[in-house]
Design a protein around this motif. Structure first.
Motif, short mmCIF file in Angstrom:
data_model
loop_
_atom_site.label_atom_id
_atom_site.label_comp_id
_atom_site.label_asym_id
_atom_site.label_seq_id
_atom_site.Cartn_x
_atom_site.Cartn_y
_atom_site.Cartn_z
N GLY A 73 3.94 -5.20 -11.86
CA GLY A 73 5.12 -6.01 -11.58
C GLY A 73 6.38 -5.43 -12.19
O GLY A 73 7.44 -5.39 -11.56
N THR A 74 6.26 -4.95 -13.43
CA THR A 74 7.41 -4.35 -14.10
C THR A 74 7.84 -3.07 -13.40
O THR A 74 9.04 -2.79 -13.25
N ARG A 110 9.88 -3.86 -10.41
CA ARG A 110 11.24 -4.23 -10.85
C ARG A 110 12.05 -2.98 -11.21
O ARG A 110 13.24 -2.87 -10.88
N ASP A 125 13.09 -1.11 -8.05
CA ASP A 125 14.22 -1.82 -7.44
C ASP A 125 15.52 -1.46 -8.15
O ASP A 125 16.55 -1.21 -7.52
N TRP A 126 15.49 -1.40 -9.47
CA TRP A 126 16.68 -1.07 -10.27
C TRP A 126 17.20 0.33 -9.94
O TRP A 126 18.41 0.56 -9.86
N GLU A 150 15.84 -15.56 -5.92
CA GLU A 150 15.82 -14.21 -5.34
C GLU A 150 15.18 -14.23 -3.96
O GLU A 150 15.66 -13.58 -3.03
N ILE A 175 12.94 -16.38 -9.68
CA ILE A 175 12.20 -15.77 -8.57
C ILE A 175 12.47 -16.52 -7.27
O ILE A 175 12.69 -15.91 -6.22
N THR A 231 7.77 -9.11 -11.57
CA THR A 231 8.82 -8.48 -10.74
C THR A 231 10.14 -9.22 -10.84
O THR A 231 11.18 -8.66 -10.49
N MET A 232 10.12 -10.48 -11.25
CA MET A 232 11.32 -11.32 -11.31
C MET A 232 12.06 -11.36 -9.97
O MET A 232 13.28 -11.38 -9.91
N ALA A 284 11.95 -9.00 -7.56
CA ALA A 284 12.21 -7.69 -6.96
C ALA A 284 11.23 -7.36 -5.83
O ALA A 284 11.55 -6.57 -4.94
#
Length: 254
Positions: free
Chosen positions: A118-119, A122, A125-126, A35, A32, A150-151, A153
């Motif tokens: 959060g997922t 992500r 974003d993908w 990023e 994170i 979100t890792m 994102a």
């Protein structure tokens, strides 16, 4: 060594009240942090080990606290802390209606689980979705659990908290946007022609899309169940459903 003031500040940011008061939030973890740095997201200060700092080049304007791993463990919100914690500035994303009109947008209606939100960020974003509209009851994007899921994102996404039903009605009536929603009474998504522009509404984990928003939908979509078993899952996790829906929208646009 971190001062008591810094420890107190970082610890307080687990709560939304103090995130808003200080206009700051916490983002933890190597991936994170990397990023955030790549996207030039505004960082107030970094708390990191000497090993992590030696492997990463940083903007000279970023305030840095070099610490031992034991100090990070004391202030981390994670069960398994990593080598870096970033304390970042909250940014207010301006809602650009022209962006919404010309693109595919996600809308979250009372999605309260931070991990799911959060997922979904992500996933958006993908699939190249830049804006997410969220009801006020949806989990806070700056919640540490949301940020973690979100890792990184979140740094590329614009999340707008608004009175969802009111905005969707305006966009439908004044801007002729199609408002899609996933429901158990919808039409098979794989048999529908899906537009490249519009809004996809995803409802809460327990109750689905709320009645005020449901009444605004232009199209109701169903992800069909392919199980042959009499006993089968009643529904999909909202993040999983979001990924399936976004994938089908993008597949049809090829």
């Amino acid at each position: 060594m971190l001062s008591k003031a810094i420890i107190k500040l970082v610890s307080s940011l687990e709560q939304k009240k103090y995130r808003l008061e200080n206009n700051l939030f916490v983002a933890e973890g190597n991936k994170i942090a990397e990023e955030i740095i790549k996207t030039n997201f505004p960082i107030k200060f970094l708390i990191a080990t000497s090993e992590w700092l030696s492997k990463n080049s940083l903007n000279k304007n970023i305030e840095i606290y070099e610490v031992e791993e034991s100090e990070i463990k004391k202030i981390s919100f994670q069960k398994t802390p990593q080598s870096v914690i970033a304390v970042c500035n909250i940014i207010e994303n301006k809602l650009d209606i022209s962006e919404i009109e010309q693109n595919l947008t996600l809308a979250l209606d009372n999605v309260q689980d931070p991990g799911n939100v959060g997922t979904i960020i992500r996933i958006a974003d993908w699939f190249g979705i830049k804006n997410i509209l969220a009801s006020y009851s949806t989990a806070d994007v700056y919640n540490p659990k949301v940020i973690q899921a979100t890792m990184g994102a979140f740094a590329r996404m614009k999340v707008h908290y608004i009175l969802l039903s009111e905005l969707l009605r305006k966009l439908k009536n004044n801007n002729n946007l199609i408002i899609y929603g996933t429901t158990l009474n919808g039409k098979n998504i794989y048999e529908q022609k899906l537009e490249s522009k519009g809004i996809i509404v995803m409802g809460s984990e327990g109750n689905g899309i709320s009645k005020p928003v449901l009444e605004i939908l232009s199209e109701q979509l169903l992800i069909p169940n392919f199980s042959n078993n009499l006993q089968k899952s009643e529904s999909l996790n909202v993040a999983t459903a979001t990924a399936i829906v976004c994938s089908e929208f993008r597949r049809q646009q090829k």
